[in-house]
Design an enzyme around this catalytic site. Sequence first.
Site, mmCIF file in Angstrom:
data_model
loop_
_atom_site.group_PDB
_atom_site.id
_atom_site.type_symbol
_atom_site.label_atom_id
_atom_site.label_comp_id
_atom_site.label_asym_id
_atom_site.label_seq_id
_atom_site.Cartn_x
_atom_site.Cartn_y
_atom_site.Cartn_z
ATOM 1 N N TYR A 152 0.783 -1.173 0.104
ATOM 2 C CA TYR A 152 0.010 0.114 0.055
ATOM 3 C C TYR A 152 0.933 1.134 -0.202
ATOM 4 C CZ TYR A 152 -3.847 3.063 1.479
ATOM 5 O OH TYR A 152 -4.772 4.233 1.650
ATOM 6 N N LYS A 156 1.069 4.248 -2.623
ATOM 7 C CA LYS A 156 0.737 5.626 -2.704
ATOM 8 C C LYS A 156 1.980 6.539 -2.845
ATOM 9 C CE LYS A 156 -3.497 5.012 -1.372
ATOM 10 N NZ LYS A 156 -4.543 5.322 -2.459
HETATM 11 P P1 NAP Z 1 -13.192 2.256 0.898
HETATM 12 O O1 NAP Z 1 -14.324 2.869 1.650
HETATM 13 O O2 NAP Z 1 -12.730 1.000 1.131
HETATM 14 O O3 NAP Z 1 -13.774 2.466 -0.592
HETATM 15 C C1 NAP Z 1 -12.808 2.071 -1.577
HETATM 16 C C2 NAP Z 1 -13.291 2.432 -3.096
HETATM 17 O O4 NAP Z 1 -12.535 1.947 -4.123
HETATM 18 C C3 NAP Z 1 -14.644 1.689 -3.275
HETATM 19 O O5 NAP Z 1 -15.540 2.503 -3.926
HETATM 20 C C4 NAP Z 1 -14.273 0.446 -3.970
HETATM 21 O O6 NAP Z 1 -15.444 0.017 -4.654
HETATM 22 C C5 NAP Z 1 -13.187 1.039 -4.698
HETATM 23 N N1 NAP Z 1 -12.466 -0.102 -5.475
HETATM 24 C C6 NAP Z 1 -11.830 -1.102 -4.904
HETATM 25 N N2 NAP Z 1 -11.544 -1.889 -5.795
HETATM 26 C C7 NAP Z 1 -11.847 -1.463 -6.976
HETATM 27 C C8 NAP Z 1 -11.506 -1.960 -8.254
HETATM 28 N N3 NAP Z 1 -11.019 -3.001 -8.674
HETATM 29 N N4 NAP Z 1 -12.083 -1.027 -9.519
HETATM 30 C C9 NAP Z 1 -12.793 -0.128 -9.140
HETATM 31 N N5 NAP Z 1 -12.860 0.359 -7.729
HETATM 32 C C10 NAP Z 1 -12.467 -0.425 -6.765
HETATM 33 O O7 NAP Z 1 -12.135 3.333 0.985
HETATM 34 P P2 NAP Z 1 -11.635 4.787 1.523
HETATM 35 O O8 NAP Z 1 -11.352 4.894 2.793
HETATM 36 O O9 NAP Z 1 -13.002 5.708 0.875
HETATM 37 O O10 NAP Z 1 -10.615 5.039 0.598
HETATM 38 C C11 NAP Z 1 -10.623 5.769 -0.709
HETATM 39 C C12 NAP Z 1 -9.094 6.369 -1.174
HETATM 40 O O11 NAP Z 1 -8.557 6.977 -0.054
HETATM 41 C C13 NAP Z 1 -8.141 5.225 -1.307
HETATM 42 O O12 NAP Z 1 -7.188 5.623 -2.409
HETATM 43 C C14 NAP Z 1 -7.562 5.210 -0.095
HETATM 44 O O13 NAP Z 1 -5.995 4.461 -0.108
HETATM 45 C C15 NAP Z 1 -7.490 6.493 0.260
HETATM 46 N N6 NAP Z 1 -7.067 6.723 1.855
HETATM 47 C C16 NAP Z 1 -7.945 6.324 2.859
HETATM 48 C C17 NAP Z 1 -7.592 6.616 4.215
HETATM 49 C C18 NAP Z 1 -8.418 6.459 5.166
HETATM 50 O O14 NAP Z 1 -8.072 6.494 6.262
HETATM 51 N N7 NAP Z 1 -9.831 5.914 4.894
HETATM 52 C C19 NAP Z 1 -6.539 7.064 4.362
HETATM 53 C C20 NAP Z 1 -5.472 7.772 3.322
HETATM 54 C C21 NAP Z 1 -6.162 7.384 2.003
HETATM 55 P P3 NAP Z 1 -16.451 -1.219 -4.240
HETATM 56 O O15 NAP Z 1 -17.531 -0.560 -3.591
HETATM 57 O O16 NAP Z 1 -16.874 -1.432 -5.774
HETATM 58 O O17 NAP Z 1 -15.881 -1.965 -3.305
#
Ligand code: NAP
Length: 244
Positions: A152, A156
């Site tokens: 991961y 990133k």
């Molecule tokens: P999340 O709730 O797990 O949502 C992930 C999203 O990515 C979902 O819409 C999922 O779609 C989609 N996805 C996963 N696999 C996919 C694929 N093969 N093709 C197309 N779409 C796909 O994650 P989140 O926390 O909102 O994170 C969003 C972004 O922010 C990510 O890049 C993550 O690394 C980054 N981020 C998050 C945090 C945090 O604390 N949450 C911190 C730093 C960075 P489905 O619904 O179809 O599974």
Amino acid sequence: MTDRIAFVTGASRGIGRAIALTLAKAGARVVVASNEPENNEKVAAEIREAGGQAVTVFLDLTSPDSIKQAFGDILKQFERVDILVNNAGITKDNLALRMKKEDWDLVLSINLTGAFLASQQVIPGMMKARWGRIINIASVVGQSGNPGQANYVASKAGIIGLTKTLAQELGSRNITVNAVAPGFIETDMTARLTEEQRAAMLAKVPLKRGGQPQDVANAVKFLASDDAAYITGHVLAVNGGMYM
Ligand code: NAP
């Protein structure tokens, strides 16, 4: 953002959903993309109920064919994408010593290669229009490193490098490319953490709370707007001060 076409990957849940709702509220026509058609439709319905405009498209970022198909469909419909938000991302955590190659490959393919291939789909249209915004969702751990997340973190850190390179390649065409690096944000991704892991994370946050998806969406909205016209190649931290 009236009349701008904004394509948001991973818009079915969490941070992507908040970004889609926020850009739509600002006037953009939003493409809600993920590999869960039902959830895409739910988010699009929410946008429409709030008076915004949205369409959905199936997108599986592990598949170059699916990426071509999804962007092909949208470009046929709208002729261009003005704003691309590469938000979709997954984790498959383990210590590097025990990490399986398939988990390394899967995380890199969605988080980094997927964002690269998606960007390639929209760049020609943006160059022609001499206007474009690419916003990549990175992570605080791409800046700091994090034990247990070699795949991961590499994805990133890679997306930050991709952001800076695209910013340099595309600046002369009035296309800005920036990254947002969230810290600890309350979504499904972080709901999986144990209480102990949560407490350890929050102890590092001067603002003493987790962030909300809306905190990230607000930063994306700014970078997508005309107010950010002279900002490119930047990594905007939305982390409550967790890493400075
Ligand atoms: P999340 O709730 O797990 O949502 C992930 C999203 O990515 C979902 O819409 C999922 O779609 C989609 N996805 C996963 N696999 C996919 C694929 N093969 N093709 C197309 N779409 C796909 O994650 P989140 O926390 O909102 O994170 C969003 C972004 O922010 C990510 O890049 C993550 O690394 C980054 N981020 C998050 C945090 C945090 O604390 N949450 C911190 C730093 C960075 P489905 O619904 O179809 O599974």
